[in-house]
Design an enzyme around this catalytic site. Structure first.
Site, short mmCIF file in Angstrom:
data_model
loop_
_atom_site.label_atom_id
_atom_site.label_comp_id
_atom_site.label_asym_id
_atom_site.label_seq_id
_atom_site.Cartn_x
_atom_site.Cartn_y
_atom_site.Cartn_z
N ASP A 16 0.81 -1.23 0.00
CA ASP A 16 0.00 0.00 0.00
C ASP A 16 0.84 1.27 0.00
O ASP A 16 0.44 2.31 0.53
CB ASP A 16 -0.96 0.03 1.21
CG ASP A 16 -1.91 -1.14 1.19
OD1 ASP A 16 -2.29 -1.58 0.10
OD2 ASP A 16 -2.26 -1.64 2.29
N GLY A 43 -4.49 -4.26 -3.82
CA GLY A 43 -5.50 -3.23 -4.08
C GLY A 43 -4.73 -2.00 -4.48
O GLY A 43 -4.05 -1.39 -3.65
N HIS A 44 -4.73 -1.68 -5.76
CA HIS A 44 -3.94 -0.56 -6.27
C HIS A 44 -4.89 0.54 -6.71
O HIS A 44 -5.74 0.32 -7.57
CB HIS A 44 -3.05 -1.02 -7.43
CG HIS A 44 -2.03 -2.05 -7.03
ND1 HIS A 44 -1.20 -2.68 -7.91
CD2 HIS A 44 -1.71 -2.54 -5.81
CE1 HIS A 44 -0.41 -3.51 -7.25
NE2 HIS A 44 -0.71 -3.45 -5.98
P1 GDP Z 1 -0.74 0.35 -3.55
O1 GDP Z 1 -1.35 -0.91 -3.09
O2 GDP Z 1 0.74 0.42 -3.29
O3 GDP Z 1 -1.08 0.68 -4.98
O4 GDP Z 1 -1.37 1.51 -2.65
P2 GDP Z 1 -2.94 1.68 -2.31
O5 GDP Z 1 -3.63 2.18 -3.51
O6 GDP Z 1 -3.47 0.46 -1.66
O7 GDP Z 1 -2.86 2.76 -1.16
C1 GDP Z 1 -2.32 4.03 -1.39
C2 GDP Z 1 -3.40 5.08 -1.10
O8 GDP Z 1 -2.82 6.36 -1.01
C3 GDP Z 1 -4.44 5.18 -2.21
O9 GDP Z 1 -5.66 5.55 -1.65
C4 GDP Z 1 -3.88 6.30 -3.10
O10 GDP Z 1 -4.90 6.98 -3.83
C5 GDP Z 1 -3.29 7.22 -2.07
N1 GDP Z 1 -2.12 7.97 -2.50
C6 GDP Z 1 -1.11 7.58 -3.33
N2 GDP Z 1 -0.15 8.54 -3.38
C7 GDP Z 1 -0.56 9.54 -2.55
C8 GDP Z 1 0.02 10.79 -2.15
O11 GDP Z 1 1.12 11.16 -2.55
N3 GDP Z 1 -0.71 11.54 -1.27
C9 GDP Z 1 -1.91 11.15 -0.79
N4 GDP Z 1 -2.53 11.96 0.07
N5 GDP Z 1 -2.47 9.99 -1.15
C10 GDP Z 1 -1.81 9.18 -2.00
P1 IMO Z 2 -0.91 -4.15 -2.27
O1 IMO Z 2 -0.46 -4.73 -3.59
C1 IMO Z 2 -0.96 -4.50 2.06
C2 IMO Z 2 -1.03 -8.57 3.71
C3 IMO Z 2 -2.28 -8.99 4.45
C4 IMO Z 2 -1.66 -9.96 5.45
C5 IMO Z 2 -0.58 -10.64 4.64
C6 IMO Z 2 -0.98 -11.99 4.04
O2 IMO Z 2 -2.20 -3.42 -2.32
O3 IMO Z 2 0.20 -3.39 -1.63
P2 IMO Z 2 -2.55 -12.65 1.97
O4 IMO Z 2 -3.99 -12.38 1.72
O5 IMO Z 2 -1.62 -12.13 0.95
O6 IMO Z 2 -2.27 -14.10 2.29
O7 IMO Z 2 -2.23 -11.85 3.34
O8 IMO Z 2 -0.24 -9.75 3.60
N1 IMO Z 2 -1.26 -8.07 2.34
C7 IMO Z 2 -1.19 -6.79 1.99
N2 IMO Z 2 -1.00 -5.68 2.75
N3 IMO Z 2 -1.08 -4.40 0.73
C8 IMO Z 2 -1.25 -5.50 -0.03
O9 IMO Z 2 -1.23 -5.46 -1.38
C9 IMO Z 2 -1.35 -6.77 0.59
N4 IMO Z 2 -1.54 -8.02 0.14
C10 IMO Z 2 -1.47 -8.82 1.22
O10 IMO Z 2 -2.90 -7.90 5.08
O11 IMO Z 2 -1.02 -9.25 6.47
MG MG Z 3 -2.89 -1.57 -1.84
#
Ligand code: GDP
Ligand code: IMO
Ligand code: MG
Length: 437
Positions: A16, A43-44
């Site tokens: 994340d 979850g991207h």
């Molecule tokens: P990922 O799994 O690495 O793609 O990250 P996620 O999408 O799960 O979580 C990142 C969250 O931060 C999302 O809600 C993005 O929209 C948000 N985000 C990404 N970059 C920034 C930033 O520079 N500032 C803020 N405020 N939010 C950001």
């Molecule tokens: P992105 O790509 C954050 C974490 C789960 C748990 C552990 C194992 O959005 O960064 P799993 O379901 O993979 O067997 O869970 O890994 N986890 C993540 N945490 N971002 C993710 O993906 C994750 N995918 C799995 O919360 O701790």
């Molecule tokens: Mg994510």
């Protein structure tokens, strides 16, 4: 192949970090975006203007109509989730005609989700805190040589034949070890039929496609999921995911040799978060952690769970740099830190009265480690509109320089908001070259 042809983007904390945002930004200049590991546990989030997309399976390049989106052999795919994601995007007017799936990608089936959820219940307070998506059991079945693969989606007859070979064993295990009633073959076939019909034409040899793209000088982005500290080998085992999340997996997970993946961008938040159980030395249980969660909207994209929040941890950042071979850093969510009087950075750990710069492998040792913080002055300015390094407040520049000095890798990109446009590329950096600047 020249130096600007390929780039691996990986999470360098516990997931994340903002990989989706960074990939979407870079995909403007890419011909191909390929995922190489993980499943719909990812979850991207991609934001541009009023549009918000939450992608689980589909690469974050999908929003560019000419960009090829590949799901490599290292992925595990839930056909039902992928079908829904495709239909959802199409409903929103996004073309999915450029999506391709590796024949060798393994399938996450309903019974994998059943095992995942049952395992977590049985573990009780020792649970991993998985996303419940069946990731671990699907990778386990791959290693046990009893998985279904995307090639088995060729048509409904092939799918039924392959499922009929595997289901009796799965049902036996579900019933005898988990007290589950098991699944009926014909009902499962009907449940999967729409997914088989939609996905079958997309299943190809993605390794060949990638190799051909390289030979035509196309620009390739490899999109990592999860993060370094969730890696099956190098993460905080057993509180990890079940795939190799590091950059080296980009080759094996997409059917290419390592020479194609020489540039590696590590995405790190300007602080640290984690979802699920497991150690997190710089976690802040007080006001700062609460503030980061609220200001950073730190709630899981896949499960909605509140993310645990804490200070930037340079010990894990340096470790992630080594195990990935990072050549550049993308620091995200810098804007979230505005308003904090003091910013702490964990520069070392104190373990049993010894100072260490190294991240320990074992849980017992790790639980005894306390971060040693260095404090930096914060800033009050809103950063969301800043678009150049020189317009950042001096304290923010000082903070970034301190991170760069301790990690010893250049910061190439800074993100100051979720939107595509809220991004600063450092002049003269590798990424400036990617953009042709
Ligand atoms: P990922 O799994 O690495 O793609 O990250 P996620 O999408 O799960 O979580 C990142 C969250 O931060 C999302 O809600 C993005 O929209 C948000 N985000 C990404 N970059 C920034 C930033 O520079 N500032 C803020 N405020 N939010 C950001
Ligand atoms: P992105 O790509 C954050 C974490 C789960 C748990 C552990 C194992 O959005 O960064 P799993 O379901 O993979 O067997 O869970 O890994 N986890 C993540 N945490 N971002 C993710 O993906 C994750 N995918 C799995 O919360 O701790
Ligand atoms: Mg994510």
């Amino acid at each position: 192949m020249n130096n600007y042809d390929s780039l691996v983007v990986v999470g360098a904390q516990w997931g994340d970090e903002g990989k989706g945002k960074v990939i979407d930004f870079l995909a403007a200049k890419a011909n191909v975006v390929a995922r190489f590991q993980g499943g719909d546990n990812a979850g991207h989030t991609v934001v541009y203007g009023a549009n918000i997309f939450k992608l689980h399976h589909i690469p974050s390049g999908i929003l560019y109509p000419d960009c090829l989106s590949l799901l490599g052999n290292g992925i595990v795919i839930n056909p039902l989730v992928l079908l829904n994601e495709l239909l959802e995007l199409e409903k929103r007017g996004i073309s999915t005609k450029n999506l391709r799936i590796s024949e060798k990608a393994h399938l996450i089936m309903v019974y994998h989700q059943a095992y995942d959820q049952a395992n977590e219940e049985l573990l009780g307070d020792q649970k991993i805190g998985t996303t419940g998506r069946g990731i671990g059991p699907a990778y386990a079945d791959k290693a046990l040589r009893r998985g279904l693969r995307a090639i088995d989606l060729a048509d409904i007859k092939v799918f039924k034949e392959r499922l009929s070979q595997i289901l009796p064993l799965q049902n036996h295990l579900l019933k005898s070890a988990y007290g589950h009633k098991g699944y009926d073959l014909d009902q499962l076939v009907e449940m999967y039929r729409p997914a088989v019909e939609k996905l079958a034409p997309l299943v190809v040899d993605t390794s060949r496609l990638l190799a051909d793209s390289f030979s035509k000088d196309k620009k390739i982005l490899f999109e990592g999921a999860q993060g370094a500290l969730l890696d099956i080998d190098h993460g905080t085992y057993p509180f990890v995911t079940s795939s190799s999340t590091v950059a080296a997996a980009a080759g094996s997970g997409s059917g290419l040799g390592p020479q194609y993946t020489s540039q590696v961008l590590g995405v790190m938040k300007a602080y640290t978060t984690r979802v699920g159980e497991g150690p997190f030395p710089s976690e802040d249980h007080g006001e700062a952690g609460e503030l980061l969660r609220n200001r950073g909207a730190e709630f899981g994209t896949t499960t909605g769970r509140p993310r645990r929040c804490g200070w930037f941890d340079a010990v894990i950042a340096r470790y992630a740099t080594r195990i990935n071979g990072l050549t550049g850093l993308a620091i995200t969510k810098l804007d979230v830190l505005s308003g904090l009087e003091t910013l702490n950075v964990a520069v070392n750990y104190r373990c049993d009265n010894n100072l260490t710069r190294e991240f320990p492998a074992g849980m017992v040792k790790l639980e005894k480690c306390k971060p040693v913080y260095e404090a930096f002055p914060g800033w009050h300015e809103d950063l969301s509109g800043v678009r150049t390094m020189k317009d950042l407040p001096a304290a923010a520049r000082h903070y970034l320089e301190a991170l760069e000095n301790t990690i010893e890798v250049p910061i190439e990109l800074i993100s100051v908001g979720p939107d595509r446009t809220q991004t600063i590329v450092r002049p003269g950096s590798f990424l400036a070259g990617w953009y042709g600047n």
